[in-house]
Write a protein that holds these residues in place. Sequence first.
Motif, PDB file in Angstrom:
ATOM      1  N   THR A 112       0.845  -1.175   0.000  1.00 41.88           N
ATOM      2  CA  THR A 112       0.000   0.000   0.000  1.00 41.88           C
ATOM      3  C   THR A 112       0.888   1.234   0.000  1.00 41.88           C
ATOM      4  OG1 THR A 112      -1.666  -1.180   1.269  1.00 41.88           O
ATOM      5  CG2 THR A 112      -1.811   1.213   1.259  1.00 41.88           C
ATOM      6  N   SER A 113       0.564   2.181  -0.853  1.00 41.55           N
ATOM      7  CA  SER A 113       1.317   3.429  -0.924  1.00 41.55           C
ATOM      8  C   SER A 113       0.528   4.512  -0.210  1.00 41.55           C
ATOM      9  CB  SER A 113       1.530   3.819  -2.386  1.00 41.55           C
ATOM     10  OG  SER A 113       2.182   5.055  -2.469  1.00 41.55           O
ATOM     11  N   ARG A 114       1.178   5.184   0.735  1.00 40.52           N
ATOM     12  CA  ARG A 114       0.528   6.249   1.482  1.00 40.52           C
ATOM     13  C   ARG A 114       1.303   7.544   1.283  1.00 40.52           C
ATOM     14  NH1 ARG A 114      -3.831   5.382   4.343  1.00 40.52           N
ATOM     15  NH2 ARG A 114      -3.191   6.807   5.962  1.00 40.52           N
ATOM     16  N   ARG A 115       0.585   8.650   1.411  1.00 38.41           N
ATOM     17  CA  ARG A 115       1.200   9.983   1.350  1.00 38.41           C
ATOM     18  C   ARG A 115       1.465  10.421   2.783  1.00 38.41           C
ATOM     19  NH1 ARG A 115      -3.333  13.051  -1.541  1.00 38.41           N
ATOM     20  NH2 ARG A 115      -4.473  11.612  -0.218  1.00 38.41           N
ATOM     21  N   LEU A 116       2.752  10.555   3.124  1.00 37.08           N
ATOM     22  CA  LEU A 116       3.178  10.808   4.495  1.00 37.08           C
ATOM     23  C   LEU A 116       3.792  12.193   4.645  1.00 37.08           C
ATOM     24  CD1 LEU A 116       5.085   7.428   4.874  1.00 37.08           C
ATOM     25  CD2 LEU A 116       2.727   7.886   5.583  1.00 37.08           C
ATOM     26  N   VAL A 117       3.487  12.838   5.746  1.00 39.99           N
ATOM     27  CA  VAL A 117       4.130  14.104   6.099  1.00 39.99           C
ATOM     28  C   VAL A 117       5.290  13.736   7.023  1.00 39.99           C
ATOM     29  CG1 VAL A 117       3.849  16.295   7.296  1.00 39.99           C
ATOM     30  CG2 VAL A 117       1.985  15.396   5.880  1.00 39.99           C
ATOM     31  N   ILE A 118       6.501  14.074   6.605  1.00 38.15           N
ATOM     32  CA  ILE A 118       7.688  13.704   7.380  1.00 38.15           C
ATOM     33  C   ILE A 118       8.342  14.983   7.898  1.00 38.15           C
ATOM     34  CG2 ILE A 118       9.881  12.478   7.378  1.00 38.15           C
ATOM     35  CD1 ILE A 118       8.767  10.829   4.991  1.00 38.15           C
ATOM     36  N   ASP A 119       8.325  15.120   9.201  1.00 36.43           N
ATOM     37  CA  ASP A 119       8.862  16.301   9.871  1.00 36.43           C
ATOM     38  C   ASP A 119      10.381  16.366   9.696  1.00 36.43           C
ATOM     39  OD1 ASP A 119       9.000  18.554  11.548  1.00 36.43           O
ATOM     40  OD2 ASP A 119       9.007  17.344  13.373  1.00 36.43           O
ATOM     41  N   ALA A 120      10.906  17.572   9.699  1.00 34.26           N
ATOM     42  CA  ALA A 120      12.352  17.784   9.569  1.00 34.26           C
ATOM     43  C   ALA A 120      13.131  17.172  10.733  1.00 34.26           C
ATOM     44  CB  ALA A 120      12.651  19.276   9.452  1.00 34.26           C
ATOM     45  N   SER A 121      12.473  16.918  11.856  1.00 40.05           N
ATOM     46  CA  SER A 121      13.166  16.267  12.979  1.00 40.05           C
ATOM     47  C   SER A 121      13.683  14.893  12.568  1.00 40.05           C
ATOM     48  CB  SER A 121      12.236  16.143  14.194  1.00 40.05           C
ATOM     49  OG  SER A 121      11.113  15.337  13.909  1.00 40.05           O
ATOM     50  N   VAL A 122      12.944  14.203  11.723  1.00 38.96           N
ATOM     51  CA  VAL A 122      13.366  12.888  11.216  1.00 38.96           C
ATOM     52  C   VAL A 122      14.538  13.068  10.259  1.00 38.96           C
ATOM     53  CG1 VAL A 122      12.626  10.822   9.942  1.00 38.96           C
ATOM     54  CG2 VAL A 122      11.030  11.970  11.512  1.00 38.96           C
ATOM     55  N   GLY A 136      20.764   9.026  10.262  1.00 39.73           N
ATOM     56  CA  GLY A 136      22.200   8.823  10.091  1.00 39.73           C
ATOM     57  C   GLY A 136      22.511   8.029   8.834  1.00 39.73           C
ATOM     58  N   GLY A 137      23.737   8.074   8.444  1.00 37.69           N
ATOM     59  CA  GLY A 137      24.197   7.344   7.263  1.00 37.69           C
ATOM     60  C   GLY A 137      24.421   5.869   7.557  1.00 37.69           C
ATOM     61  N   ARG A 189      16.916   6.638   9.808  1.00 30.85           N
ATOM     62  CA  ARG A 189      17.433   6.213   8.499  1.00 30.85           C
ATOM     63  C   ARG A 189      16.591   5.052   7.959  1.00 30.85           C
ATOM     64  NH1 ARG A 189      22.532   3.380   9.423  1.00 30.85           N
ATOM     65  NH2 ARG A 189      21.084   1.703   9.898  1.00 30.85           N
ATOM     66  N   ASP A 190      16.345   4.059   8.793  1.00 29.53           N
ATOM     67  CA  ASP A 190      15.588   2.885   8.359  1.00 29.53           C
ATOM     68  C   ASP A 190      14.151   3.246   7.980  1.00 29.53           C
ATOM     69  OD1 ASP A 190      17.870   1.413   8.798  1.00 29.53           O
ATOM     70  OD2 ASP A 190      17.164   0.524  10.682  1.00 29.53           O
ATOM     71  N   ALA A 191      13.561   4.182   8.714  1.00 32.24           N
ATOM     72  CA  ALA A 191      12.194   4.624   8.375  1.00 32.24           C
ATOM     73  C   ALA A 191      12.184   5.301   7.009  1.00 32.24           C
ATOM     74  CB  ALA A 191      11.662   5.560   9.447  1.00 32.24           C
ATOM     75  N   LEU A 192      13.141   6.198   6.766  1.00 31.26           N
ATOM     76  CA  LEU A 192      13.194   6.867   5.462  1.00 31.26           C
ATOM     77  C   LEU A 192      13.450   5.861   4.347  1.00 31.26           C
ATOM     78  CD1 LEU A 192      15.145  10.165   6.281  1.00 31.26           C
ATOM     79  CD2 LEU A 192      12.678   9.876   5.906  1.00 31.26           C
ATOM     80  N   ARG A 193      14.347   4.923   4.589  1.00 35.58           N
ATOM     81  CA  ARG A 193      14.614   3.885   3.584  1.00 35.58           C
ATOM     82  C   ARG A 193      13.352   3.081   3.270  1.00 35.58           C
ATOM     83  NH1 ARG A 193      19.616   1.035   5.577  1.00 35.58           N
ATOM     84  NH2 ARG A 193      21.146   2.398   4.687  1.00 35.58           N
ATOM     85  N   THR A 194      12.607   2.754   4.301  1.00 39.94           N
ATOM     86  CA  THR A 194      11.383   1.978   4.107  1.00 39.94           C
ATOM     87  C   THR A 194      10.359   2.782   3.317  1.00 39.94           C
ATOM     88  OG1 THR A 194      11.823   0.775   6.156  1.00 39.94           O
ATOM     89  CG2 THR A 194       9.586   0.641   5.281  1.00 39.94           C
ATOM     90  N   VAL A 195      10.248   4.076   3.593  1.00 37.27           N
ATOM     91  CA  VAL A 195       9.349   4.939   2.813  1.00 37.27           C
ATOM     92  C   VAL A 195       9.724   4.850   1.336  1.00 37.27           C
ATOM     93  CG1 VAL A 195       8.722   7.345   2.326  1.00 37.27           C
ATOM     94  CG2 VAL A 195       8.788   6.526   4.688  1.00 37.27           C
ATOM     95  N   LEU A 196      10.997   4.906   1.041  1.00 36.89           N
ATOM     96  CA  LEU A 196      11.476   4.832  -0.340  1.00 36.89           C
ATOM     97  C   LEU A 196      11.194   3.462  -0.962  1.00 36.89           C
ATOM     98  CD1 LEU A 196      13.138   6.321  -2.580  1.00 36.89           C
ATOM     99  CD2 LEU A 196      15.163   5.245  -1.581  1.00 36.89           C
ATOM    100  N   ASP A 197      11.492   2.407  -0.224  1.00 31.94           N
ATOM    101  CA  ASP A 197      11.374   1.046  -0.757  1.00 31.94           C
ATOM    102  C   ASP A 197       9.937   0.559  -0.894  1.00 31.94           C
ATOM    103  OD1 ASP A 197      14.116   1.008  -0.841  1.00 31.94           O
ATOM    104  OD2 ASP A 197      14.341  -0.183   0.997  1.00 31.94           O
ATOM    105  N   VAL A 198       9.061   1.005  -0.009  1.00 36.96           N
ATOM    106  CA  VAL A 198       7.683   0.497  -0.002  1.00 36.96           C
ATOM    107  C   VAL A 198       6.791   1.279  -0.958  1.00 36.96           C
ATOM    108  CG1 VAL A 198       5.643   0.146   1.473  1.00 36.96           C
ATOM    109  CG2 VAL A 198       7.891  -0.460   2.307  1.00 36.96           C
ATOM    110  N   VAL A 236       3.222   9.080  14.135  1.00 35.51           N
ATOM    111  CA  VAL A 236       4.142   8.000  14.470  1.00 35.51           C
ATOM    112  C   VAL A 236       5.542   8.568  14.662  1.00 35.51           C
ATOM    113  CG1 VAL A 236       5.188   5.852  13.625  1.00 35.51           C
ATOM    114  CG2 VAL A 236       2.762   6.287  13.234  1.00 35.51           C
ATOM    115  N   ASN A 237       6.208   8.119  15.713  1.00 37.48           N
ATOM    116  CA  ASN A 237       7.568   8.543  16.011  1.00 37.48           C
ATOM    117  C   ASN A 237       8.529   7.435  15.560  1.00 37.48           C
ATOM    118  OD1 ASN A 237      10.070   9.059  17.156  1.00 37.48           O
ATOM    119  ND2 ASN A 237       9.222   9.834  19.065  1.00 37.48           N
ATOM    120  N   PRO A 238       9.272   7.656  14.459  1.00 36.90           N
ATOM    121  CA  PRO A 238      10.185   6.614  13.987  1.00 36.90           C
ATOM    122  C   PRO A 238      11.358   6.348  14.929  1.00 36.90           C
ATOM    123  CG  PRO A 238      10.314   8.542  12.565  1.00 36.90           C
ATOM    124  CD  PRO A 238       9.247   8.809  13.584  1.00 36.90           C
ATOM    125  N   GLY A 239      11.595   7.224  15.876  1.00 37.21           N
ATOM    126  CA  GLY A 239      12.672   7.013  16.835  1.00 37.21           C
ATOM    127  C   GLY A 239      12.244   6.225  18.055  1.00 37.21           C
TER     128      GLY A 239
END
Length: 181
Positions: A5-15, A20-21, A33-42, A149-152
């Motif tokens: 499922t593709s969702r449109r997410l608002v991602i705060d600059a805190s994330v 990290g790299g 990092r893993d949350a952003l990667r998952t957004v890209l991959d999913v 949701v707090n990815p941290g």
Amino acid sequence: MRAKTSRRLVIDASVARAAGGEGATYPLSKHCRDALRTVLDVCHRAVMPPAIREEWNKHQSVFASQWRVAMVARKKLILEDTRPDPMLRGEVEAASSSEAGREAMLKDVHLVEAAQASDRTILSLDDAARGLFAGASRRVRALRTIVWVNPGSEADRARDWLDGGAPPEAAYRLRPGAPRA
């Protein structure tokens, strides 16, 4: 294999700031990092109206900058503007019990406005703002439709949740007395 499922997410600059790299070892940096990667991959998309883009421009890590370029390349970045919602802003102002809380919510209300214009979902590390908006949801019904949701946070299981399609689970909704806020 089932389609994601593709969702449109608002991602705060805190994330973006915390992500990290590859060599990052600090848990918060890895989780973001893993949350952003998952957004890209999913195949989720990121909603970035001008106010959010400006914050990202000021605060994004090197990894987040590279992630953003990849999102643009895959046409997964939604750059449309969202209009301020005067009624929501007025209700949020009236719902705050303190001047500091009111100012904090008004500083981040653009996240809620962008979420309302998309799939009503915010990724942010700001649990203080989350708690303020959850408290305000007693009086502001529109806030109760927002998923935050707090990815941290280990408790939020953001990576698994994103990988599972980022459904609007009740446990993540802004609501009075929300245990995660």
